[in-house]
Design a protein around this motif. Structure first.
Motif, PDB file in Angstrom:
ATOM      1  N   CYS A  53       0.855  -1.195   0.000  1.00 27.96           N
ATOM      2  CA  CYS A  53       0.000   0.000   0.000  1.00 27.96           C
ATOM      3  C   CYS A  53       0.884   1.235   0.000  1.00 27.96           C
ATOM      4  CB  CYS A  53      -0.861   0.042   1.252  1.00 27.96           C
ATOM      5  SG  CYS A  53      -2.241  -1.034   1.146  1.00 27.96           S
ATOM      6  N   HIS A  54       0.552   2.161  -0.885  1.00 31.26           N
ATOM      7  CA  HIS A  54       1.359   3.378  -1.042  1.00 31.26           C
ATOM      8  C   HIS A  54       0.635   4.582  -0.454  1.00 31.26           C
ATOM      9  CE1 HIS A  54       2.992   0.496  -3.864  1.00 31.26           C
ATOM     10  NE2 HIS A  54       4.079   1.235  -3.979  1.00 31.26           N
ATOM     11  N   PHE A  55       1.421   5.458   0.198  1.00 35.28           N
ATOM     12  CA  PHE A  55       0.876   6.630   0.889  1.00 35.28           C
ATOM     13  C   PHE A  55       1.718   7.858   0.575  1.00 35.28           C
ATOM     14  CE2 PHE A  55      -0.116   2.834   3.267  1.00 35.28           C
ATOM     15  CZ  PHE A  55      -1.454   2.990   3.603  1.00 35.28           C
ATOM     16  N   PRO A  56       1.103   9.070   0.712  1.00 33.30           N
ATOM     17  CA  PRO A  56       1.867  10.288   0.446  1.00 33.30           C
ATOM     18  C   PRO A  56       2.809  10.656   1.590  1.00 33.30           C
ATOM     19  CG  PRO A  56      -0.406  10.834   0.992  1.00 33.30           C
ATOM     20  CD  PRO A  56      -0.328   9.338   0.922  1.00 33.30           C
TER      21      PRO A  56
ATOM     22  N   LEU B  71      -3.172  13.760  -3.981  1.00 30.89           N
ATOM     23  CA  LEU B  71      -4.453  14.161  -4.557  1.00 30.89           C
ATOM     24  C   LEU B  71      -5.517  13.077  -4.374  1.00 30.89           C
ATOM     25  CD1 LEU B  71      -3.189  15.823  -7.857  1.00 30.89           C
ATOM     26  CD2 LEU B  71      -4.192  16.983  -5.867  1.00 30.89           C
ATOM     27  N   ALA B  72      -5.102  11.808  -4.461  1.00 29.21           N
ATOM     28  CA  ALA B  72      -6.081  10.717  -4.330  1.00 29.21           C
ATOM     29  C   ALA B  72      -6.593  10.643  -2.895  1.00 29.21           C
ATOM     30  CB  ALA B  72      -5.454   9.393  -4.754  1.00 29.21           C
ATOM     31  N   GLY B  73      -5.701  10.828  -1.920  1.00 29.01           N
ATOM     32  CA  GLY B  73      -6.123  10.823  -0.519  1.00 29.01           C
ATOM     33  C   GLY B  73      -6.629   9.477  -0.032  1.00 29.01           C
ATOM     34  N   ILE B  74      -6.211   8.406  -0.698  1.00 31.42           N
ATOM     35  CA  ILE B  74      -6.618   7.049  -0.314  1.00 31.42           C
ATOM     36  C   ILE B  74      -5.378   6.158  -0.345  1.00 31.42           C
ATOM     37  CG2 ILE B  74      -9.014   7.170  -1.146  1.00 31.42           C
ATOM     38  CD1 ILE B  74      -8.033   5.898  -3.778  1.00 31.42           C
TER      39      ILE B  74
END
Ligand code: AMP
Ligand code: MG
Length: 316
Positions: free
Chosen positions: A58-61, A127-130
């Motif tokens: 899972c990738h996150f900002p 931008l996706a925030g998920i």
């Protein structure tokens, strides 16, 4: 038609709508989907033609958003400060209230999380925030792509879009470090060297192999393999009242409990509900789990692979 797009906001909107979007990271191009959306994640396996479900990263900002899904310990926080954003993936216990779908983690109690450093990936994730689940954006069994043209060759017609991000710098995959136990274990060497990790948290072990007499992390269970505790019986055409039924299509009559994978016999829906179903029926208190036949096309082989493993005799 797979579109090559330049606008990260457009790519983010597609991800949020449950579409598949490939994007550049500093390691290789990833094939992304909304990690909360089981059907979207099932689409990743379908597009790659993967014959089995393995846990996805899972990738996150940023680290804070990753910590919303997993429990970091001191080691994880120190490594995140040292190497994030960057090519390091940490496997940590998932939070009970994590929004990430069970299929993303292949039913495991742990989740692999990472914060990539590539500017295009960071902008997309922000931008996706998920949480975005993403394995490498290639067909199963082929090399990982490092340019958008490679991705197009691999997956054109199978995914919604590729976000143009130029060529990947590292070209090798992220280092995967398991921090779910007391000893840190290197599951996959990659962009961050073991020595650099050891400089921050001390000695790192190698995965124990059962052949070498090493103990498995959890008894009776492969590291990346979720299996229910109840015995599993495949290809059921009848079911007993003291059995739980994993149904695919119109359920057999007489089961003590029923979990429907897909009434419409849709393989993507069935894949998205598989781990949820096994877990639910495992808690039924009945004698065993009977599984109705699942056909072979599309995601069928991946579903059947996991059911075969769940039904295989266990030695510990
Ligand atoms: P890929 O998505 O192709 O980059 O591969 C992901 C890697 O991370 C594989 O080696 C997986 O087995 C590993 N991985 C992902 N999640 C977990 C997890 N929860 N536990 C152990 N290994 C994991
Ligand atoms: Mg790969």
């Amino acid at each position: 038609m797979t579109r090559l797009i330049e606008d990260a906001a457009e790519a983010a909107a597609l991800l949020r709508a449950g579409e598949l979007v490939a994007f550049a990271t500093e390691t290789v191009y990833g094939l992304g989907a909304d990690a909360r959306n089981g059907k979207a994640v099932a689409g990743i396996f379908e597009a790659k033609g993967r014959p089995h479900f393995n846990p996805l990263i899972c990738h996150f900002p940023d680290a804070e958003s990753a910590w919303a899904e997993v429990h970091p310990d001191e080691r994880a926080r120190a490594l995140a400060s040292a190497f994030w954003p960057g090519p390091l993936t940490l496997v940590l216990p998932r939070r009970a209230d994590s929004r990430v779908d069970l299929l993303t983690g292949a039913g495991l109690d742990t989740l692999a999380v990472r914060v990539p450093s590539h500017p295009a990936a960071r902008e997309l994730l922000r931008l996706a925030g998920i949480p975005v689940a993403a394995p490498s954006a290639n067909q199963s069994g082929r090399v990982s792509p490092t340019t958008s043209a490679h991705v197009m060759e691999e997956l054109s017609g199978r995914i919604a879009a590729v976000l143009e991000g130029g060529d990947c710098e590292v070209g090798v995959e992220s280092t995967v470090l398991d921090l779910s136990g007391t000893e840190a274990v290197l599951l996959r060497p990659g962009g961050v060297p073991q020595e650099a990790i050891e400089a921050v948290i001390g000695p790192v072990g190698r995965p124990a192999s059962p052949e070498a007499g090493g103990a498995l992390r959890s008894p009776g269970m492969m590291l990346s393999h979720y299996a229910p505790a109840l015995p599993v019986r495949l290809e059921a055409t009848v079911v007993a009242p003291d059995e739980a039924l994993l149904a695919f299509g119109a359920p057999l009559e007489g089961a003590g409990a029923v979990f429907q994978l897909s009434a419409a016999q849709d393989l993507r829906e069935a894949a998205a509900r598989l781990f949820q179903g096994l877990r639910a029926l495992d808690g039924s208190g009945l004698r065993g789990i009977a599984v109705m036949p699942v056909p072979g096309g599309g995601l069928g082989p991946a579903i059947r692979d996991r059911l075969d493993r769940a039904a295989a005799p266990r030695d510990a």
